[in-house]
Design an enzyme around this catalytic site. Structure first.
Site, short mmCIF file in Angstrom:
data_model
loop_
_atom_site.label_atom_id
_atom_site.label_comp_id
_atom_site.label_asym_id
_atom_site.label_seq_id
_atom_site.Cartn_x
_atom_site.Cartn_y
_atom_site.Cartn_z
N CYS A 189 0.82 -1.17 -0.07
CA CYS A 189 0.01 -0.07 -0.02
C CYS A 189 0.76 1.34 -0.12
CB CYS A 189 -1.02 -0.01 1.23
SG CYS A 189 -1.99 -1.48 1.41
N HIS A 271 12.57 1.18 5.01
CA HIS A 271 12.38 -0.14 4.79
C HIS A 271 12.58 -0.93 6.21
CE1 HIS A 271 11.32 -4.02 2.86
NE2 HIS A 271 11.23 -3.63 1.65
N HIS A 357 -2.28 19.51 7.22
CA HIS A 357 -3.21 18.38 6.90
C HIS A 357 -2.25 17.21 6.56
CE1 HIS A 357 -5.69 21.66 5.71
NE2 HIS A 357 -4.75 22.14 4.94
N HIS A 361 -2.21 6.64 6.06
CA HIS A 361 -2.65 5.39 5.31
C HIS A 361 -3.91 4.71 6.30
CE1 HIS A 361 -2.61 1.57 3.40
NE2 HIS A 361 -2.35 0.98 4.44
N HIS A 390 -14.22 4.18 5.46
CA HIS A 390 -15.61 3.97 5.41
C HIS A 390 -16.21 4.10 3.95
CE1 HIS A 390 -19.66 4.99 6.21
NE2 HIS A 390 -19.68 4.30 7.25
N ASN A 394 -10.31 -0.33 2.03
CA ASN A 394 -8.61 -0.23 1.80
C ASN A 394 -8.46 -0.38 0.29
OD1 ASN A 394 -6.14 -0.69 1.52
ND2 ASN A 394 -6.05 -1.80 3.39
C1 LIG Z 1 -9.46 -6.78 11.68
C2 LIG Z 1 -10.23 -5.48 12.39
C3 LIG Z 1 -11.17 -4.78 11.36
C4 LIG Z 1 -10.82 -6.24 13.56
O1 LIG Z 1 -11.60 -5.17 14.48
P1 LIG Z 1 -11.36 -5.24 16.03
O2 LIG Z 1 -9.80 -5.39 16.09
O3 LIG Z 1 -12.09 -4.25 16.57
O4 LIG Z 1 -11.93 -6.65 16.27
P2 LIG Z 1 -11.51 -7.88 17.34
O5 LIG Z 1 -10.23 -7.75 18.08
O6 LIG Z 1 -12.60 -8.02 18.27
O7 LIG Z 1 -11.22 -9.27 16.39
C5 LIG Z 1 -12.46 -9.65 15.93
C6 LIG Z 1 -12.02 -11.04 15.58
O8 LIG Z 1 -11.00 -10.95 14.35
C7 LIG Z 1 -10.07 -11.74 14.71
N1 LIG Z 1 -8.89 -11.09 14.01
C8 LIG Z 1 -8.36 -9.82 14.10
N2 LIG Z 1 -7.48 -9.65 12.98
C9 LIG Z 1 -7.06 -10.32 12.64
C10 LIG Z 1 -6.18 -10.98 11.74
N3 LIG Z 1 -5.46 -10.14 10.98
N4 LIG Z 1 -6.27 -12.31 11.53
C11 LIG Z 1 -6.94 -13.27 12.02
N5 LIG Z 1 -7.79 -12.83 12.78
C12 LIG Z 1 -8.00 -11.52 12.98
C13 LIG Z 1 -9.98 -11.59 16.35
O9 LIG Z 1 -8.98 -12.88 16.85
C14 LIG Z 1 -11.35 -11.79 16.55
O10 LIG Z 1 -11.62 -13.07 16.46
P3 LIG Z 1 -12.18 -13.89 17.80
O11 LIG Z 1 -13.57 -13.36 17.69
O12 LIG Z 1 -12.39 -15.55 17.23
O13 LIG Z 1 -11.36 -13.96 18.91
C15 LIG Z 1 -9.19 -4.76 13.07
O14 LIG Z 1 -8.32 -5.21 13.95
C16 LIG Z 1 -8.23 -4.19 11.83
O15 LIG Z 1 -8.45 -3.21 11.19
N6 LIG Z 1 -6.91 -4.71 11.80
C17 LIG Z 1 -6.08 -4.29 10.78
C18 LIG Z 1 -6.35 -4.72 9.56
C19 LIG Z 1 -4.92 -4.88 8.45
O16 LIG Z 1 -4.14 -5.40 8.81
N7 LIG Z 1 -4.91 -3.68 7.89
C20 LIG Z 1 -3.62 -3.57 6.96
C21 LIG Z 1 -3.86 -4.10 5.62
S1 LIG Z 1 -2.26 -4.19 4.81
C22 LIG Z 1 -2.00 -2.57 4.19
O17 LIG Z 1 -2.75 -1.88 4.36
C23 LIG Z 1 -0.65 -2.39 3.75
C24 LIG Z 1 -0.33 -3.20 2.43
O18 LIG Z 1 -1.09 -4.20 2.02
O19 LIG Z 1 0.92 -2.94 2.14
#
Ligand SMILES: CC(C)(COP(=O)(O)OP(=O)(O)OC[C@H]1O[C@@H](n2cnc3c(N)ncnc32)[C@H](O)[C@@H]1OP(=O)(O)O)[C@@H](O)C(=O)NCCC(=O)NCCSC(=O)CC(=O)O
Length: 486
Positions: A189, A271, A357, A361, A390, A394
């Site tokens: 990203c 990095h 501003h 990410h 929203h 992503n």
């Molecule tokens: C996934 C979420 C929306 C979940 O929201 P919450 O944290 O409020 O919820 P929570 O902690 O109650 O988690 C809900 C359930 O999901 C599970 N859970 C959460 N994250 C997980 C993951 N990465 N892998 C597997 N399971 C996961 C938890 O264990 C829980 O399971 P259970 O209920 O069984 O215990 C959030 O954690 C989030 O935004 N995470 C970051 C996402 C991410 O990695 N983004 C970056 C993308 S990469 C990027 O942008 C860069 C790139 O690609 O280069």
């Protein structure tokens, strides 16, 4: 008047010369050395001054309305494709509800095709829809002919066909054979901000023929990476990644400064992949059944925080005012002296003193939360990131440009304002682009927020004040009651 001034100047010079002559030789040495150092510093600054690079304009893709997805569409797709167990469907529903994504993001064409298969043809269709429309809009509004493009950088992390995406664009827009093309793949990203850094460098090294246009086009492609297995880390990717692309024109043509929106002040790339945890935080892989997808570990959020700390340590001295640097040093020193090294290590300078501003990410709700906590940013600072997540989900490396468009749609950018784009990418990388606004910005006709910006920030879900355990129970309950299809 002029005669009086020149006579007083020569008198002053004469008295300075007399005073210098009266000084002992050993006192002259530091004086001469300081003067030489000063001249050398000024000369170095002048010689190292880079040619200014401007952001002439940019365009973000707004897919057709029939590509919109909400939870109901996802449920329908999940049921009809027959790849997911009930437990898996429940997990995806839970993540969708918690993700911070709204009900109006956009999905790739194959989701609506009824075929439920990942094919190269769908991936090409997804790429063409985003890339061609953004480039066409951008060139039309910037008064730049495709043959004037000297550098073309195309970034897409998860789809790298042959011929390349940059060749597809060059061919479609009949660009010049002299165009230098680059296709960035697997960069995650941060590829959009990395692409800007690359384009600026490519323009600046053209010493013999200064004055050109570089087109940076960023997109992501889900068609071949849609995950049909049971691995939770890979299912999270399905839930948060959505369709989006951006095209950006940068130039070092001095005459176009008057038309440009921003000047590029600085770029910084760090990095952190030498650390295994950082390297493995987001990885494309096969599960045990051979299903391909991108696994996002729970550790990614911690890795992003650690990477950000290192990144801002390098960036801070270049962007913060001296007063804020001194304030930071004073706070750290005080905590050390008070015997609290842990608190001292957690201190972060106030970057709101450096930028008006910030396009942070918005790769996930937890990523935005982490950046806000670490940097001490209030809700207003991260509002564009939350709004973008929203409204568009992503969209990977194009996210920061949707955030820029948000500022413009809200008419918040004024001439002279400083703007920070910060993106994270697989690897694990952090990349900053620092811009200065050259004029007050108003939304263009193709701004993707036209028609919906007024709903934000009111449309954002309120932060939950309940404890995590209560939230999990409530969410599970809510899913069971409300989210089953009839
Ligand atoms: C996934 C979420 C929306 C979940 O929201 P919450 O944290 O409020 O919820 P929570 O902690 O109650 O988690 C809900 C359930 O999901 C599970 N859970 C959460 N994250 C997980 C993951 N990465 N892998 C597997 N399971 C996961 C938890 O264990 C829980 O399971 P259970 O209920 O069984 O215990 C959030 O954690 C989030 O935004 N995470 C970051 C996402 C991410 O990695 N983004 C970056 C993308 S990469 C990027 O942008 C860069 C790139 O690609 O280069």
């Amino acid at each position: 008047m002029a005669t009086t001034m020149s006579s007083s100047l020569s008198t002053a010079m004469a008295s300075l010369a007399t005073s210098l002559r009266s000084l002992p030789a050993h006192a002259l040495v530091p004086l001469v050395a300081s003067a030489l150092l000063f001249v050398a510093a000024v000369a170095r600054r002048v010689l190292r001054r880079q040619r200014p690079v401007y952001l002439l304009n940019y365009s973000c893709h707004l897919p057709d309305v029939e590509r919109k997805v909400n939870l109901e569409v996802c449920e329908y797709f999940g049921q009809r494709c027959r790849h997911y167990s009930d437990d898996t469907a429940d997990f995806m529903r839970l993540i969708y509800r918690k993700s911070g994504l709204g009900q109006e993001t956009y999905a790739p064409p194959f989701i609506f095709s009824g075929e439920f298969q990942k094919t190269q043809a769908f991936a090409v269709q997804e790429a063409e829809e985003g890339l061609f429309s953004t480039v066409a809009h951008l060139l039309a509004k910037s008064d730049v002919h495709p043959r004037d493009i000297s550098v073309l950088v195309v970034a897409c992390s998860m789809f790298s066909p042959a011929p390349s995406l940059s060749s597809m664009i060059l061919g479609r827009f009949k660009m010049s054979p002299d165009t230098k093309t680059y296709s960035l793949a697997g960069m995650g990203c941060s590829a959009g901000t990395v692409g800007i850094d690359m384009a600026a460098r490519a323009l600046r090294v053209r010493r013999r023929r200064p004055g050109g246009y570089a087109l940076v086009v960023v997109t992501e492609n889900m068609s071949l990476n849609w995950y049909f297995g049971e691995n939770k880390h890979m299912l999270v990717t399905n839930c948060i990644f959505r369709v989006g692309s951006a095209a950006v024109l940068v130039t070092d043509v001095p005459a176009r400064r008057a038309d440009a929106k921003y000047e590029l002040v600085r770029t910084l790339r760090t990095h952190h992949g030498a650390d295994d945890a950082a390297f493995n935080a987001a990885v494309q892989m096969e599960d045990e059944e051979g299903n391909v997808g991108v696994a996002l570990t729970k550790d990614l959020v911690r890795v992003a925080g650690a990477g950000l700390r290192q990144h801002i340590a390098t960036l801070a001295p270049h962007v913060l005012p001296v007063s804020e640097l001194l304030r930071y040093v004073w706070r750290v020193a005080r905590l050390y002296v008070a015997g609290n090294p842990k608190a001292a290590a957690a201190v972060v300078p106030d970057f709101q003193r450096a930028f008006e501003h910030m396009c942070i990410h918005s790769g996930g709700k937890a990523v935005i939360d982490t950046v806000a906590k670490l940097m001490g940013f209030g809700p207003h600072v991260v509002e564009p990131a939350r709004a973008t997540l929203h409204r568009f989900g992503n969209t990977s490396s194009s996210l920061v440009f949707y955030e820029l468009a948000y500022f413009e749609a809200k008419r918040r950018v004024r001439a002279g304002d400083r703007l920070w784009m910060l993106a994270f990418g697989t690897g694990f990388k952090a990349c900053s682009n620092v811009w200065r606004a050259l004029r007050d910005a108003a939304p263009d006709a193709d701004n993707p927020w036209n028609g919906c910006a007024h709903r934000y920030p009111a449309a954002l879900p309120p932060p939950s004040s309940r404890k995590p355990s209560e939230r999990a129970a409530a969410a599970a309950d809510g899913c069971a009651k409300n989210d089953k299809l009839p």
